[in-house]
Design a protein around this motif. Structure first.
Motif, PDB file in Angstrom:
ATOM      1  N   VAL A 136      45.723  49.396  46.285  1.00 54.14           N
ATOM      2  CA  VAL A 136      44.330  49.382  45.834  1.00 54.14           C
ATOM      3  C   VAL A 136      43.893  47.960  45.498  1.00 54.14           C
ATOM      4  O   VAL A 136      42.772  47.533  45.830  1.00 54.14           O
ATOM      5  CB  VAL A 136      44.142  50.316  44.620  1.00 54.14           C
ATOM      6  CG1 VAL A 136      42.750  50.150  44.017  1.00 54.14           C
ATOM      7  CG2 VAL A 136      44.369  51.767  45.029  1.00 54.14           C
ATOM      8  N   MET A 137      44.769  47.203  44.836  1.00 55.73           N
ATOM      9  CA  MET A 137      44.445  45.827  44.469  1.00 55.73           C
ATOM     10  C   MET A 137      44.166  44.983  45.713  1.00 55.73           C
ATOM     11  O   MET A 137      43.186  44.232  45.774  1.00 55.73           O
ATOM     12  CB  MET A 137      45.578  45.201  43.666  1.00 55.73           C
ATOM     13  CG  MET A 137      45.288  43.768  43.217  1.00 55.73           C
ATOM     14  SD  MET A 137      46.682  43.032  42.353  1.00 55.73           S
ATOM     15  CE  MET A 137      46.745  44.059  40.886  1.00 55.73           C
ATOM     16  N   ARG A 138      45.023  45.126  46.732  1.00 54.35           N
ATOM     17  CA  ARG A 138      44.821  44.359  47.971  1.00 54.35           C
ATOM     18  C   ARG A 138      43.505  44.748  48.649  1.00 54.35           C
ATOM     19  O   ARG A 138      42.776  43.893  49.161  1.00 54.35           O
ATOM     20  CB  ARG A 138      45.999  44.583  48.925  1.00 54.35           C
ATOM     21  CG  ARG A 138      47.241  43.806  48.550  1.00 54.35           C
ATOM     22  CD  ARG A 138      48.436  44.164  49.435  1.00 54.35           C
ATOM     23  NE  ARG A 138      49.560  43.282  49.193  1.00 54.35           N
ATOM     24  CZ  ARG A 138      50.379  43.360  48.154  1.00 54.35           C
ATOM     25  NH1 ARG A 138      50.201  44.324  47.251  1.00 54.35           N
ATOM     26  NH2 ARG A 138      51.359  42.505  47.989  1.00 54.35           N
ATOM     27  N   THR A 139      43.192  46.040  48.637  1.00 53.02           N
ATOM     28  CA  THR A 139      41.945  46.501  49.235  1.00 53.02           C
ATOM     29  C   THR A 139      40.743  45.907  48.521  1.00 53.02           C
ATOM     30  O   THR A 139      39.775  45.459  49.145  1.00 53.02           O
ATOM     31  CB  THR A 139      41.874  48.040  49.200  1.00 53.02           C
ATOM     32  OG1 THR A 139      42.983  48.578  49.927  1.00 53.02           O
ATOM     33  CG2 THR A 139      40.584  48.542  49.811  1.00 53.02           C
ATOM     34  N   HIS A 140      40.803  45.878  47.192  1.00 51.29           N
ATOM     35  CA  HIS A 140      39.702  45.325  46.416  1.00 51.29           C
ATOM     36  C   HIS A 140      39.556  43.831  46.660  1.00 51.29           C
ATOM     37  O   HIS A 140      38.437  43.310  46.798  1.00 51.29           O
ATOM     38  CB  HIS A 140      39.921  45.604  44.929  1.00 51.29           C
ATOM     39  CG  HIS A 140      39.493  46.984  44.521  1.00 51.29           C
ATOM     40  ND1 HIS A 140      38.753  47.231  43.395  1.00 51.29           N
ATOM     41  CD2 HIS A 140      39.699  48.180  45.099  1.00 51.29           C
ATOM     42  CE1 HIS A 140      38.516  48.531  43.289  1.00 51.29           C
ATOM     43  NE2 HIS A 140      39.088  49.123  44.310  1.00 51.29           N
ATOM     44  N   LEU A 141      40.679  43.115  46.704  1.00 51.78           N
ATOM     45  CA  LEU A 141      40.616  41.676  46.944  1.00 51.78           C
ATOM     46  C   LEU A 141      40.022  41.371  48.319  1.00 51.78           C
ATOM     47  O   LEU A 141      39.204  40.464  48.467  1.00 51.78           O
ATOM     48  CB  LEU A 141      42.012  41.054  46.832  1.00 51.78           C
ATOM     49  CG  LEU A 141      42.527  40.793  45.413  1.00 51.78           C
ATOM     50  CD1 LEU A 141      43.970  40.341  45.448  1.00 51.78           C
ATOM     51  CD2 LEU A 141      41.665  39.756  44.706  1.00 51.78           C
ATOM     52  N   ARG A 142      40.438  42.137  49.305  1.00 54.53           N
ATOM     53  CA  ARG A 142      39.891  41.921  50.650  1.00 54.53           C
ATOM     54  C   ARG A 142      38.383  42.184  50.678  1.00 54.53           C
ATOM     55  O   ARG A 142      37.611  41.449  51.310  1.00 54.53           O
ATOM     56  CB  ARG A 142      40.609  42.809  51.657  1.00 54.53           C
ATOM     57  CG  ARG A 142      42.007  42.323  51.998  1.00 54.53           C
ATOM     58  CD  ARG A 142      42.571  43.018  53.233  1.00 54.53           C
ATOM     59  NE  ARG A 142      43.842  42.428  53.610  1.00 54.53           N
ATOM     60  CZ  ARG A 142      45.033  42.832  53.165  1.00 54.53           C
ATOM     61  NH1 ARG A 142      45.101  43.856  52.342  1.00 54.53           N
ATOM     62  NH2 ARG A 142      46.136  42.220  53.543  1.00 54.53           N
ATOM     63  N   ALA A 143      37.971  43.246  49.989  1.00 52.10           N
ATOM     64  CA  ALA A 143      36.537  43.556  49.943  1.00 52.10           C
ATOM     65  C   ALA A 143      35.760  42.460  49.230  1.00 52.10           C
ATOM     66  O   ALA A 143      34.667  42.062  49.658  1.00 52.10           O
ATOM     67  CB  ALA A 143      36.330  44.899  49.247  1.00 52.10           C
ATOM     68  N   PHE A 161      48.937  38.736  41.084  1.00 48.71           N
ATOM     69  CA  PHE A 161      48.253  39.547  40.077  1.00 48.71           C
ATOM     70  C   PHE A 161      49.043  40.810  39.743  1.00 48.71           C
ATOM     71  O   PHE A 161      49.094  41.228  38.580  1.00 48.71           O
ATOM     72  CB  PHE A 161      46.844  39.903  40.549  1.00 48.71           C
ATOM     73  CG  PHE A 161      45.888  38.753  40.553  1.00 48.71           C
ATOM     74  CD1 PHE A 161      45.679  38.015  39.404  1.00 48.71           C
ATOM     75  CD2 PHE A 161      45.209  38.390  41.708  1.00 48.71           C
ATOM     76  CE1 PHE A 161      44.796  36.937  39.391  1.00 48.71           C
ATOM     77  CE2 PHE A 161      44.324  37.324  41.713  1.00 48.71           C
ATOM     78  CZ  PHE A 161      44.122  36.593  40.557  1.00 48.71           C
ATOM     79  N   LEU A 162      49.668  41.401  40.729  1.00 46.41           N
ATOM     80  CA  LEU A 162      50.454  42.602  40.485  1.00 46.41           C
ATOM     81  C   LEU A 162      51.638  42.294  39.577  1.00 46.41           C
ATOM     82  O   LEU A 162      51.948  43.055  38.653  1.00 46.41           O
ATOM     83  CB  LEU A 162      50.946  43.181  41.811  1.00 46.41           C
ATOM     84  CG  LEU A 162      51.694  44.520  41.739  1.00 46.41           C
ATOM     85  CD1 LEU A 162      50.794  45.603  41.162  1.00 46.41           C
ATOM     86  CD2 LEU A 162      52.203  44.922  43.111  1.00 46.41           C
ATOM     87  N   ALA A 163      52.293  41.162  39.825  1.00 43.60           N
ATOM     88  CA  ALA A 163      53.426  40.763  38.984  1.00 43.60           C
ATOM     89  C   ALA A 163      52.980  40.511  37.552  1.00 43.60           C
ATOM     90  O   ALA A 163      53.675  40.875  36.590  1.00 43.60           O
ATOM     91  CB  ALA A 163      54.086  39.514  39.558  1.00 43.60           C
ATOM     92  N   GLN A 164      51.791  39.904  37.372  1.00 47.23           N
ATOM     93  CA  GLN A 164      51.296  39.637  36.029  1.00 47.23           C
ATOM     94  C   GLN A 164      50.960  40.926  35.287  1.00 47.23           C
ATOM     95  O   GLN A 164      51.237  41.064  34.095  1.00 47.23           O
ATOM     96  CB  GLN A 164      50.058  38.737  36.100  1.00 47.23           C
ATOM     97  CG  GLN A 164      50.303  37.368  36.674  1.00 47.23           C
ATOM     98  CD  GLN A 164      51.421  36.634  35.982  1.00 47.23           C
ATOM     99  OE1 GLN A 164      51.425  36.486  34.760  1.00 47.23           O
ATOM    100  NE2 GLN A 164      52.395  36.175  36.755  1.00 47.23           N
TER     101      GLN A 164
END
Length: 224
Positions: free
Chosen positions: A209-216, A105-108
């Motif tokens: 932040v993206m990884r934190t949100h995905l984990r949550a 997602f970050l790459a996109q």
């Protein structure tokens, strides 16, 4: 690329048809179907109104052809970029799978903000995905949306310990995709809110932040 042959007239065949599609997609993306005039569309491709009728049967046919081309090309790129997800072996640690999703997602997101043409293509898709019905919506759903959801559902299911076709898996998958698409449509709003000129200089924070949100999103137990 020559738009016209030296002797005059229009080059027949796939090359000219594709040229008209390529020139029409950003115009439809910026203005929508109603706002894009036939004159505007043919001028961008160096063609004539007769060319649209000849190749597509009219403006509506060109719009559908743009949707088909855009959905297929976008899927091919996304599928290629996400091939590393197919290589995750059974039993992979959930955190590793979440990191793999976040990397994709970050790459996109970075590509979208760096590529003006891709941003215009995203506008085309967004317009039709909001309509929720009609032949063009069906084209984009079947050739792109459904494929993307089916691509990510097995990964999400593996993280939460459920089958890829379980309703909870599918709903979580759809919410994750919607969350990421929402970030795309609010990209400029986010930049202004943060006071940033671009995302490139802040990828470390963005990724964290993206990884934190995905984990949550994937670790929370359902409260039902």
């Amino acid at each position: 690329m020559k738009y016209r042959p030296a002797e005059g007239g229009y080059v027949r065949g796939d090359e000219t048809r594709q040229l008209i599609i390529d020139m029409a997609i950003p115009i439809f993306g910026d203005r929508g179907f109603e706002g894009a005039s036939t004159r505007m569309l043919v001028a961008a491709a160096g063609a004539s109104p007769a060319a649209i009728q000849y190749y597509f049967g009219g403006k509506a046919g060109l719009y559908r052809a743009c949707a088909e081309c855009l959905a297929d090309n976008t899927w091919q790129k996304l599928n290629s970029d996400a091939r590393h997800l197919d290589d995750l072996p059974p039993g992979t640690d959930p955190d590793v799978m979440i990191d793999a999703l976040a990397d994709f997602f970050l790459a996109q997101e970075k590509t979208l903000h760096d590529d003006r043409d891709m941003a215009q293509r995203a506008l085309f898709l967004a317009r039709e995905q909001m309509s929720s019905s009609g032949p063009v919506f069906d084209i984009i759903f079947e050739r792109l949306n459904q494929r993307v959801l089916m691509k990510f559902a097995p990964v999400v299911g593996a993280v939460i310990g459920k089958a890829s076709d379980d309703p909870e898996t599918r709903l979580r998958t759809a919410m994750i995709i919607a969350h990421m698409v929402g970030m795309r449509s609010h990209g400029q709003i986010t930049l202004r809110f943060l006071g940033w000129s671009n995302f490139d200089d802040n990828l470390l924070l963005w990724g964290a932040v993206m990884r934190t949100h995905l984990r949550a999103m994937l670790s929370a137990e359902l409260a039902i």
